[in-house]
Design an enzyme around this catalytic site. Sequence first.
Site, PDB file in Angstrom:
ATOM      1  N   LYS A 141      -5.117 -10.042  23.018  1.00  0.00           N
ATOM      2  CA  LYS A 141      -5.841 -10.391  24.231  1.00  0.00           C
ATOM      3  C   LYS A 141      -5.229 -11.366  25.071  1.00  0.00           C
ATOM      4  O   LYS A 141      -4.254 -11.692  24.598  1.00  0.00           O
ATOM      5  CB  LYS A 141      -7.269 -11.023  23.509  1.00  0.00           C
ATOM      6  CG  LYS A 141      -6.710 -12.298  22.448  1.00  0.00           C
ATOM      7  CD  LYS A 141      -7.670 -12.888  21.779  1.00  0.00           C
ATOM      8  CE  LYS A 141      -8.443 -11.862  20.878  1.00  0.00           C
ATOM      9  NZ  LYS A 141      -9.659 -11.983  20.675  1.00  0.00           N
ATOM     10  N   ARG A 142      -5.870 -11.689  26.287  1.00  0.00           N
ATOM     11  CA  ARG A 142      -5.502 -12.579  26.936  1.00  0.00           C
ATOM     12  C   ARG A 142      -4.923 -13.848  26.263  1.00  0.00           C
ATOM     13  O   ARG A 142      -5.652 -14.244  25.334  1.00  0.00           O
ATOM     14  CB  ARG A 142      -6.087 -13.033  28.213  1.00  0.00           C
ATOM     15  CG  ARG A 142      -6.245 -11.920  29.148  1.00  0.00           C
ATOM     16  CD  ARG A 142      -5.106 -11.588  29.835  1.00  0.00           C
ATOM     17  NE  ARG A 142      -4.767 -12.878  30.758  1.00  0.00           N
ATOM     18  CZ  ARG A 142      -4.520 -12.865  32.134  1.00  0.00           C
ATOM     19  NH1 ARG A 142      -4.726 -11.525  32.820  1.00  0.00           N
ATOM     20  NH2 ARG A 142      -4.376 -13.659  32.883  1.00  0.00           N
ATOM     21  N   LYS A 153      -9.263 -18.974  23.109  1.00  0.00           N
ATOM     22  CA  LYS A 153      -9.117 -17.957  22.072  1.00  0.00           C
ATOM     23  C   LYS A 153      -8.422 -18.505  21.024  1.00  0.00           C
ATOM     24  O   LYS A 153      -8.486 -17.729  19.928  1.00  0.00           O
ATOM     25  CB  LYS A 153      -8.523 -16.642  23.023  1.00  0.00           C
ATOM     26  CG  LYS A 153      -9.357 -16.241  23.997  1.00  0.00           C
ATOM     27  CD  LYS A 153      -8.748 -15.015  24.527  1.00  0.00           C
ATOM     28  CE  LYS A 153      -9.358 -14.442  25.909  1.00  0.00           C
ATOM     29  NZ  LYS A 153     -10.576 -13.645  25.511  1.00  0.00           N
ATOM     30  N   LYS A 174     -13.316  -2.612  19.276  1.00  0.00           N
ATOM     31  CA  LYS A 174     -12.273  -1.478  19.180  1.00  0.00           C
ATOM     32  C   LYS A 174     -11.874  -1.533  17.943  1.00  0.00           C
ATOM     33  O   LYS A 174     -11.499  -0.300  17.212  1.00  0.00           O
ATOM     34  CB  LYS A 174     -11.111  -1.564  20.577  1.00  0.00           C
ATOM     35  CG  LYS A 174     -11.917  -1.475  21.946  1.00  0.00           C
ATOM     36  CD  LYS A 174     -10.993  -1.877  22.823  1.00  0.00           C
ATOM     37  CE  LYS A 174     -11.468  -2.009  24.162  1.00  0.00           C
ATOM     38  NZ  LYS A 174     -10.930  -2.762  25.229  1.00  0.00           N
ATOM     39  N   THR A 196     -14.540  -7.516  23.538  1.00  0.00           N
ATOM     40  CA  THR A 196     -14.627  -6.158  23.309  1.00  0.00           C
ATOM     41  C   THR A 196     -13.399  -5.353  22.526  1.00  0.00           C
ATOM     42  O   THR A 196     -13.590  -4.433  21.910  1.00  0.00           O
ATOM     43  CB  THR A 196     -14.733  -5.395  24.698  1.00  0.00           C
ATOM     44  OG1 THR A 196     -13.664  -5.878  25.536  1.00  0.00           O
ATOM     45  CG2 THR A 196     -15.968  -5.572  25.333  1.00  0.00           C
ATOM     46  N   HIS A 207     -20.558 -13.249  32.429  1.00  0.00           N
ATOM     47  CA  HIS A 207     -19.566 -13.040  31.521  1.00  0.00           C
ATOM     48  C   HIS A 207     -18.682 -14.361  30.915  1.00  0.00           C
ATOM     49  O   HIS A 207     -17.951 -14.190  30.415  1.00  0.00           O
ATOM     50  CB  HIS A 207     -18.321 -12.330  32.048  1.00  0.00           C
ATOM     51  CG  HIS A 207     -18.896 -10.633  32.689  1.00  0.00           C
ATOM     52  ND1 HIS A 207     -18.602  -9.695  31.675  1.00  0.00           N
ATOM     53  CD2 HIS A 207     -19.244 -10.539  33.550  1.00  0.00           C
ATOM     54  CE1 HIS A 207     -19.189  -8.725  32.300  1.00  0.00           C
ATOM     55  NE2 HIS A 207     -19.631  -9.233  33.436  1.00  0.00           N
TER      56      HIS A 207
HETATM   57  C1  Z57 Z   1     -13.162 -11.719  31.780  1.00  0.00           C
HETATM   58  O1  Z57 Z   1     -12.310 -10.842  31.519  1.00  0.00           O
HETATM   59  C2  Z57 Z   1     -14.455 -12.189  31.071  1.00  0.00           C
HETATM   60  C3  Z57 Z   1     -15.318 -12.966  31.487  1.00  0.00           C
HETATM   61  C4  Z57 Z   1     -14.777 -13.752  32.619  1.00  0.00           C
HETATM   62  O2  Z57 Z   1     -15.829 -14.712  32.969  1.00  0.00           O
HETATM   63  C5  Z57 Z   1     -13.765 -13.291  33.654  1.00  0.00           C
HETATM   64 BR1  Z57 Z   1     -13.646 -14.259  35.154  1.00  0.00          BR
HETATM   65  C6  Z57 Z   1     -13.025 -12.367  32.985  1.00  0.00           C
HETATM   66  C7  Z57 Z   1     -14.341 -11.362  29.878  1.00  0.00           C
HETATM   67  C8  Z57 Z   1     -15.066 -12.491  28.687  1.00  0.00           C
HETATM   68  O3  Z57 Z   1     -14.279 -13.564  28.339  1.00  0.00           O
HETATM   69  C9  Z57 Z   1     -15.108 -11.811  27.406  1.00  0.00           C
HETATM   70  O4  Z57 Z   1     -15.751 -12.463  26.367  1.00  0.00           O
HETATM   71  C10 Z57 Z   1     -16.298 -10.471  27.595  1.00  0.00           C
HETATM   72  O5  Z57 Z   1     -16.062  -9.766  26.512  1.00  0.00           O
HETATM   73  C11 Z57 Z   1     -15.626  -9.577  28.769  1.00  0.00           C
HETATM   74  O6  Z57 Z   1     -15.463 -10.507  29.919  1.00  0.00           O
HETATM   75  C12 Z57 Z   1     -16.606  -8.426  29.286  1.00  0.00           C
HETATM   76  O7  Z57 Z   1     -17.868  -8.896  29.192  1.00  0.00           O
END
Ligand code: Z57
Length: 808
Positions: free
Chosen positions: A548-549, A554, A660, A656, A365
């Site tokens: 978002k976080r 970001k 939405k 994601t 991810h």
């Molecule tokens: C997290 O929420 C995501 C990636 C990570 O390596 C960790 Br730890 C936590 C997120 C990504 O930052 C997003 O870009 C992505 O949409 C989401 O994971 C689901 O794939």
Amino acid sequence: MDLRQGIGLRKLGKTVDEFQQDLLSNLYFRRGTTVESASPRDAYETLSLTVRDHLAERRARTAAAHYASNPRWVYYLSAEFLLGAQLEQNLLYSGTGEIAGQAVKALGRTLEELEGLDVEPGLGNGGLGRLAACLVDSMATRDIPAVGYGIRYDFGIFKQSLSDGAQAERPDDWAFQGNPWEFPAPDDRQTVGFYGHTEPVPGSSTRKKWVPGEIVLGEPSHMLVPGYGTDTVNIVRLWRARGSEASFDLSRFSAGQYAEAVQEAVRAENISKVLYPDDSTELGRELRLKQQYFLVSCSLRDIIRRFRLRNSNWDEFAEKTVIQLNDTHPTIAIPELMRLLVDEYELEWDRAWAITRKTFAYTCHTLLPEALETWPVHVFERLLPRHLEIIYLINMLFLREVEERFPGDNDRLSRMSIIGEQPERRVRMANLAVVGTEAVNGVAELHSKLLRETVLNDFADLWPAKFQNVTNGISPRRFVKLANPRLSDLITESLGDDGWLTDLERLAELESFAGDASFQERWRSIKRANKVDLAAGDPDSLTDVMIKRFHEYKRQQLKLLHIITQYQRIRNDPNGDWIPRTVLFAGKAAPAYHAAKNIIRLINAVGATIAADPVVSPYLKVVFAENYNVTLAEQIVPAADLSEQISLAGKEASGTGNMKLALNGALTIGTLDGANIEIRARVGEENFFLFGLDAFEAAERKISGYRPADHYEQDAELRQAIDAINAGVFGDVGHDVAGSLLGHDEYLTLADYRSYIDCQDAVEAAWRDPDHWTRMSILNTAHSGFFSADRTVADYAARIWRVTPVRV
Ligand code: Z57
């Protein structure tokens, strides 16, 4: 009577009267109270139990159907599940919403009031945890036999509030008043070992005996995961750590040292005490590794127990089982399965390795180097001595394979080794995850391509066929039907039925309405009504959201530079033709991430300055919504006009929230990053506001010696914005934020500033033509069908899991 056929299950209430009877019986017999003395909480619990019964009946039939067909199973291992509030979803998925609304009147309550008491289990940080929840929803909806495995943290993601404009954290004791959605299953408890040493096994060179130094119990409970429009109800099984009887020190107890006698048990229970609140960064704490192994050990034993209910031949294990690793967090499952097969079930190493490799698949991810997990060898060795030995053996055999393919390429060997040597010896979990799995996927097209070309390039050279893309998706039930009922009703009316809820590409049928004036008018009035509900600002203003976080990559700081520039423009020309805008931020920063917390403080300081300024405040308002979570997202997303997806290209794996928002008719202003690229390709470039460097240009800029000061010097508006921040116009924090932008500007904020500002001007030009804007909004919804998690799950099922549905 064959109970497995489901005979004997009591008929569930269908009419309002019957549902009311069930409510009363649950109130009396399970809650132990009466209508007269029932508190709101009693009413909430009673309703939840009654709704749950409907799903539990379907669950029993699902389990029976699965047992009978002995299917191939998907097991989704994830350290996080952000399931969201349960009551409203379960009313919808059980089809009891209408009658329940009538029936709760018998308790003197309304549904809305009781839904307000539903606490969301915040067992995740952000995107990764919410993705897990959307995928299990879609697996059930697609009738895939699946179980999600996670940790039942006592404390979920911290609660955020603002104190003098700064983030303050409070613990999230989410199940403090109980959780009606959870079924404890103490009989399925497992024991987990930690620490200790290994001993040779006479007569065997590969087998070892592990003698753990600490034993902890894992007690499972499960939450129901209903499919939509089908009878399937799957489960998410969550493990909670308990002290074993052996952890109770009798001699100390007898000596009157009561607290000391239970300290081992308390230590054990700490394992599932709290969710680590860091998203996309790794701290490398031992307790975190303990959590990971705890999840893995309990889940694998449970998976094997389930396999052996119907099977006895290990050669069939990988045919009956696929285990999806959600990021590297559960990757110790690979050496753990080897340990179980070799040490406990006495399989030959090669046979065990063939089974293991075929069983697992890994989803990555991230691309951020700081998010790639590594553990110091000495931490690993102390906590999991046998696993480290197994990893060494896996690595030795693997490096032999690499040496055969690329003889003499020592640099390649050291890059690919599961053990990194510099600056200290560490276990590289991503390397282990790639070596020990059948398939590896990224979460958006660009992300998967960059994984192959950069972070995992050596592995892609060796095993090109192993690497795939599966673009993320979201639940249309939760994020359209439940979050945006007005829009859902209009869509259902326009399409003639609600089949789009499980076949989201049907939204394309909306295209024919995009230019229709009366349809546009209804579309606009829905957006306006959603803004009124949200009550964040003037419903006629452009509602611009960044939710978002908080993370520097970001680039909330880029949005802030835009706000300051707009503020200065309005001040310089108070009589200009300004478009009223409400900028809404929401999101949490990791408690120890100081740079992100400074950005939150600066946002609030700028917001306060603007609010106090009578010249600017009619046109610009900054709102920070506290404690962003799934429930709050469900309120903000339907009200948004503009979606900020402004990460530096090449940094956001997918996103994601972007999906939405587009699905709910917000237009995106974004970079060519993550899934933005795919959103733009589908909704059409003319319906998307693109700006900024692409991933290739960004990487080049970095290599060729980026100087943020160049941009500062050459762009007067940028200079004025940064000077104001630096001069303390918005308080002391400004100094740190400006210093980091002018110093390193790690994420090229200044390089993208001008392009972003000009793009925001294009946004305003488009907003001035409501019919044009509305048309673009409709087309965003119409062409976002691809981003259903049902499609994501279909992709995994066809290309990675190779599973077939089982109808109940
Ligand atoms: C997290 O929420 C995501 C990636 C990570 O390596 C960790 Br730890 C936590 C997120 C990504 O930052 C997003 O870009 C992505 O949409 C989401 O994971 C689901 O794939």
